[in-house]
Design a protein around this motif. Structure first.
Motif, short mmCIF file in Angstrom:
data_model
loop_
_atom_site.label_atom_id
_atom_site.label_comp_id
_atom_site.label_asym_id
_atom_site.label_seq_id
_atom_site.Cartn_x
_atom_site.Cartn_y
_atom_site.Cartn_z
N HIS A 158 -5.64 -0.78 6.21
CA HIS A 158 -5.41 0.23 7.62
C HIS A 158 -6.32 -0.20 8.55
CE1 HIS A 158 -4.36 3.82 4.97
NE2 HIS A 158 -5.87 4.15 4.26
N HIS A 179 1.48 4.87 -2.49
CA HIS A 179 1.54 6.21 -3.52
C HIS A 179 2.27 6.89 -4.44
CE1 HIS A 179 -3.12 6.44 -1.66
NE2 HIS A 179 -2.32 6.27 -0.80
N ASP A 194 1.50 2.57 3.15
CA ASP A 194 0.74 3.92 2.85
C ASP A 194 1.49 5.16 3.21
OD1 ASP A 194 -1.47 5.35 2.21
OD2 ASP A 194 -2.01 5.88 4.49
N THR A 237 -1.92 3.20 -4.64
CA THR A 237 -3.09 2.19 -4.40
C THR A 237 -3.79 3.39 -4.32
OG1 THR A 237 -2.62 2.42 -1.91
CG2 THR A 237 -2.75 0.93 -2.67
N HIS A 297 0.69 -1.15 -0.20
CA HIS A 297 -0.28 -0.12 0.43
C HIS A 297 1.20 1.04 -0.01
CE1 HIS A 297 -3.82 2.17 1.88
NE2 HIS A 297 -3.04 3.12 1.40
N LYS A 309 -9.51 0.44 -6.30
CA LYS A 309 -9.55 0.86 -5.19
C LYS A 309 -10.40 1.80 -4.02
CE LYS A 309 -7.34 2.87 -0.71
NZ LYS A 309 -6.90 4.08 -1.35
ZN LIG Z 1 -3.27 5.22 1.26
#
Ligand SMILES: [Zn+2]
Length: 424
Positions: A252, A98, A311, A125, A96, A193
């Motif tokens: 998450h 970006h 993330d 994602t 995960h 997503k």
């Molecule tokens: Zn994210």
């Protein structure tokens, strides 16, 4: 003996490369020089796919692992990395992240992350949706040395409008467009997503998630997943969890934003049921989506994550919780998982979920030449989580942490030693 051994490996390496590029007679194109392009020497190899944790040297030739042996002389490598005292792992996979700054408002260039992430593969994602994914695929991904896969956002704009959220206007949530994008790009895309929080979906409730599931099904792509971000609302968490199908990804999973997957100190029955039917639990630490006060009791009650991930994006990367993958791994080590478990959760398991490259996430002979070399630093360290919903961050006092040393993608290290010529 060594000569014979490496000769065999050389032939194997050539065969593997020939298969990968689809030419039957590549052998003639190579000299009789049977040196490896790179030898990583002296480290402790940990590869969960082979139940292997031992001192091994890794020889990489033509971008694939050509030898994994107790000893490969330094003279056998055109380049050599001394990994003595360090862990040699299959290239880490951040499930995960970006990594598309050009088209979303929060991405970071994948290669820029390498010194901090130690990762060779990133799953983007939802930075892009059906309206801008094509530019990501054709103009951004080919220029990265890092390996990149992606989820297409159910909102046609992806995260281009951030901080204005992408599912406030339900007209952006276009099932046919996401389904078509997924169907036409099975080489890069893993699924759809969707971010499900009240602040993101407004009055649209569970509709964006329902549309994401419909798009995955409509695409006709076997195994197309929905990755669902959770946080505060909308509505009851159990209602959302019940929609997720086996193979979908709850990202998450240990968020402290809202009640997460816990209620009154207990794992929600709907969360346990989701886990049991094969929903994937992904950590995705982020700037506000990982809470020790959720993760610790959830794990004590038997809910382990499937994948550890960062993330990472322009906001979370600067946050005090330190979201980069080795830090997330270190926090789970601190919470009692074994080194083998945290490595499996960042190599073998996400590679299987990606399911597109033979032996990805392993150091088996014939695997991609992607290697992460890390140091397990034994010293006092303060870990911080990401709280959630404006909560005060929790801290934990640890005694060891993982620190990236060198990252090798397709047999080429990021940074020195530089190959000559520099081709990849
Ligand atoms: Zn994210």
């Amino acid at each position: 003996m060594m000569k014979e051994l490496t000769r065999r490996n050389f032939i194997y390496g050539m065969a593997a490369s020939a298969v990968m590029v689809g030419f039957p007679n590549l052998g003639q194109a190579f000299s009789n020089d049977d040196k490896f392009d790179l030898v990583i020497r002296g480290g402790e190899v940990l590869d969960p796919s082979q139940n292997l944790r031992a001192r091994r040297d890794v020889g990489i030739r033509n971008a694939v692992v050509a030898a994994l042996e107790p000893e490969i002389p330094a003279s056998m490598g055109k380049q050599v990395i001394d990994a003595g005292g360090r862990l040699v792992l299959p290239g880490l996979i951040d499930y995960h992240a970006h990594v598309c700054p050009e088209l979303s408002a929060i991405g970071i260039p994948a290669d820029e992350l390498v010194p901090y992430s130690g990762a060779t593969t990133y799953v983007d994602t939802g930075d892009t949706g059906g309206n801008n994914f094509s530019a990501f695929k054709h103009y951004i991904i080919p220029k990265c040395r890092s390996r990149i896969y992606a989820y297409v956002h159910i909102s046609c704009i992806g995260l281009a409008g951030f901080p204005v959220t992408e599912c406030l206007n339900i007209n952006y949530v276009n099932v046919d467009l996401a389904a078509k994008t997924l169907a036409e790009n099975p080489d890069v895309l893993l699924g759809v997503k969707v971010r499900m929080e009240k602040s993101i979906v407004g009055e649209n409730g569970l509709e964006p998630l329902k549309r994401a599931i419909k798009a995955a099904e409509l695409s006709g792509v076997k195994g197309a997943r929905v990755m669902c971000h959770i946080g505060l609302g909308p509505g009851e968490m159990s209602d959302l969890l019940e929609l997720l199908r086996p193979g979908d990804v709850l990202t998450h999973c240990f968020t402290g934003n809202g009640t997460g997957i816990m209620k009154d100190g207990k794992v929600l029955p709907a969360a346990r049921a989701a886990k049991e039917r094969g929903v994937i639990f992904d950590v995705a630490h982020g700037a506000g989506s990982f809470d020790f006060a959720i993760a610790e009791p959830a794990m004590a009650q038997g809910i382990l994550p499937d994948t550890l991930s960062s993330d990472v994006h322009v906001y979370s990367a600067n946050s005090p919780g330190r979201v980069q993958l080795p830090w997330v791994m270190s926090k789970f080590l601190h919470m009692g998982l074994s080194l083998e478990q945290v490595v499996a959760m960042t190599t073998q398991i996400p590679a299987k979920l990606i399911g597109k490259v033979d032996k990805l996430g392993t150091l088996q002979v014939g695997a991609p030449g992607d290697v992460s070399i890390l140091e397990l630093v034994e010293e006092d360290v303060k870990f911080m989580d990401a709280g959630g919903g404006g909560k005060k961050l929790n801290t934990r006092q640890g005694k060891r942490y993982l620190k990236p040393f060198k990252t090798v993608r397709a047999g080429r290290a990021f940074g020195q030693p530089y190959p000559a010529p520099f081709v990849f």
